[in-house]
Scaffold this active site. Structure first.
Site, PDB file in Angstrom:
ATOM      1  N   SER A 248      51.011  -6.671 -17.538  1.00 42.06           N
ATOM      2  CA  SER A 248      50.589  -5.482 -18.268  1.00 42.06           C
ATOM      3  C   SER A 248      49.198  -5.670 -18.878  1.00 42.06           C
ATOM      4  CB  SER A 248      51.648  -5.161 -19.320  1.00 42.06           C
ATOM      5  OG  SER A 248      51.674  -3.777 -19.533  1.00 42.06           O
ATOM      6  N   HIS A 389      58.852  -1.144 -15.771  1.00 44.28           N
ATOM      7  CA  HIS A 389      57.743  -1.994 -16.213  1.00 44.28           C
ATOM      8  C   HIS A 389      58.329  -3.255 -16.859  1.00 44.28           C
ATOM      9  CE1 HIS A 389      53.653  -2.630 -17.591  1.00 44.28           C
ATOM     10  NE2 HIS A 389      54.032  -2.709 -18.847  1.00 44.28           N
TER      11      HIS A 389
END
Ligand code: GCU
Length: 410
Positions: A248, A389
Site C-alpha cells: 500500500s 486490499h
C-alpha cells in the site's frame, strides 16, 4: 458498400478497438513515453538510457513529486543491540540494530529487526520490508523491542506482539533461504498530517519550505536505503541480492526506493495504488487531488500543481517503474482494491516494458490484464489476487517464486 457505411463501420471498429484497449488498461489520454527525452529526441541505446534519460527522469520525479532526500551522513552508526540470538523455535538467528542516521543517539534513528535462517551456510539473500504496525507485530517473538512510536494515539490489536504476523510468513521466507530485515514506518514518520515534528524529516530542516521538500514517501524510500547501508556491513547477508517489499503506501515507497537505489536487486509493490504503481492518465480511482488532500505529507509541494491534472500529467508512474530496470520488479493488485485501480497498476507495469527490453530484459509477458490468480512471473511480474486490499499468503507464495528466480537463480 457506400462511403458512409464504410466510414460508419470503420468508426465502429475504432470504437471497439479503443474499448478493447481501455479494458486492458490502456490510458484514456496520451501517455508520456519513457524513451523520449525532454528535448523530444528518442532514446535508442542502453547507454543513452543510463547516462541521459534515467538521470533526467529521476530528477523530474524527485523535483515534481517525491522531493529531495538528504545524503547518507558520514557520521552514521549502527548499534547492534541484539547481536545474534536463537529465535523462532531455533529456526532463526535474530539481530536488532538501531541505525543512528547522524551517529547521535538523540538524533534521527530507527530500528531494524533481522532474522537469518539458522540453517544458512554462508551469506544469504535478504528480503527487506517496511512494516505497518511495528517490528514487534511481525512475529510473536517475545524479545523484539517494542516501539514507542505509532500512527494513532492508542496501540490496537495489529500493534500487539505478532498482531500483524499474518502478513509476514517469516518461516516460509527462512525455509526458502532468505533473511528477513524489517523496519517500522512510524519509527521513520508518524504518517499523520501534523506529524512533522516527530518525523525524521524534522532533523533536516534545510529540506523543508521549498517546492521539492523532503516528503514522507521520500523519507520512507530513503529509510530503505539507510537499512541497506547496514545490511552491506552484515557478514551474514548477501547484500547484492536484496529484494525490497512494501504494501500500500509502503509499496509506493518501495517502488521509489528501487527507482533511486540501484543496490536493490528486486522490488515488490503489493497494492501500491495511486502514487505507486497505478497509472494516473487513466483517470480512474484515487486521484492526485485526493492524495494531496488526504495525505498532504506524502509528496512534495510541487506535486500539488498537478491536482485535477491526472490525465495531462507530464510524467506517469510507468516511467518511475522503468527507473528500476533492468532489476526485477513485481507489481501486485487485489481484485477488490478498487481505490488502487488494479487494472491501472497492470497498465503501468506493462508500459514500463520498453525500457526493460532496451536493457536486454523481457517486458511484462501479458498482452491483456490477466485473470484473477493468474500470476505472470518474469523480469516484470504481475498478479491480481482475489479478495481485498491486504497481504495474503497467496501474494507471498508468488513473491517467493519471483525472488527465487531473481535472487537465487532458480
Ligand atoms: C489509503 C490511500 C491509499 C493507500 C492506502 C494505504 O487507502 O488512499 O493511497 O495506499 O491508504 O496505504 O493503506
Amino acid at each position: 458498400m457506400h462511403i458512409r457505411e464504410i466510414t460508419l463501420s470503420s468508426s465502429i471498429c475504432l470504437i471497439v478497438a479503443a474499448l478493447t484497449l481501455a479494458q486492458d488498461g490502456a490510458p484514456t489520454a496520451p501517455l508520456p513515453d519513457p524513451l523520449v527525452m525532454a528535448d523530444g529526441s528518442r532514446v535508442t541505446t542502453a547507454a543513452q538510457w543510463r547516462n541521459k534519460r534515467r538521470p533526467e527522469l529521476l530528477e523530474l520525479f524527485t523535483r515534481e513529486m517525491y522531493g529531495v532526500a538528504p545524503p547518507r551522513s558520514p557520521q552514521m552508526k549502527f548499534v547492534v543491540f541484539d547481536k545474534g540470538t536463537l529465535a523462532l523455535g531455533g529456526k532463526a538467528i535474530r539481530k536488532q540494530v538501531t541505525i543512528l542516521l547522524k551517529g547521535d543517539p538523540n538524533g534521527p534513528k530507527f530500528d531494524l529487526l533481522i532474522y537469518i535462517p539458522k540453517a544458512a551456510k554462508g551469506k544469504v539473500p535478504a528480503i527487506l520490508g517496511m512494516n505497518f504496525y511495528g517490528n514487534q507485530a511481525v512475529t510473536d517473538d517475545p524479545d523484539i523491542r517494542v516501539t514507542p512510536n505509532r500512527a494513532g494515539s492508542l496501540p490496537g490489536k495489529n500493534e500487539a506482539r505478532g498482531g500483524n504476523a499474518a502478513q509476514w510468513p517469516v518461516e516460509a521466507m527462512l525455509d526458502h533461504g532468505y533473511a528477513l530485515a524489517t523496519f517500522y514506518r512510524c519509527d521513520v514518520d508518524p504518517d499523520t498530517k501534523d506529524g512533522f515534528a516527530k518525523s525524521l524529516k524534522a532533523f533536516y530542516p534545510e529540506l523543508q519550505n521549498r517546492p521539492d521538500n523532503f516528503s514522507t514517501i521520500g523519507e520512507w524510500a530513503w529509510a530503505f536505503s539507510r537499512a541497506m547501508d547496514y545490511l552491506e556491513t552484515d557478514h551474514a547477508i548477501d547484500a547484492r541480492h536484496v529484494g525490497i517489499f512494501g504494501w500500500s503506501r509502503l509499496g509506493k515507497a518501495a517502488l521509489w526506493a528501487g527507482a533511486n537505489d540501484q543496490r536493490f536487486a528486486a522490488v515488490i509493490s503489493n497494492e501500491s495504488g495511486a502514487g505507486g504503481a497505478k497509472q494516473f492518465h487513466r483517470g480512474i480511482a484515487e486521484n492526485i487531488t485526493r492524495l494531496n488532500t488526504s495525505f498532504p505529507q506524502w509528496y512534495d509541494e510541487n506535486f500539488r500543481k498537478y491536482n485535477d491534472r491526472d490525465k495531462t500529467l507530464p510524467f506517469d508512474q510507468h516511467e518511475m517503474i522503468a527507473l528500476i530496470a533492468p532489476r526485477a520488479v513485481y507489481v501486485a493488485s487485489a481484485e477488490q482494491d478498487a481505490n488502487a485501480d488494479p487494472e491501472g497498476e497492470f497498465a503501468s507495469a506493462k508500459a514500463a516494458s520498453p525500457v526493460f527490453e532496451l536493457l536486454g530484459k523481457k517486458g511484462l509477458q501479458a498482452d491483456h490484464w490477466p485473470a484473477v490468480n493468474q500470476p505472470v512471473i518474469g523480469d516484470i511480474s504481475y498478479h491480481v489476487r482475489n479478495g481485498p486490499h491486504d497481504v495474503r499468503p497467496y501474494d507471498w507464495e508468488q513473491y517467493l517464486i519471483f525472488l527465487d528466480k531473481h535472487l537465487r537463480g532458480k
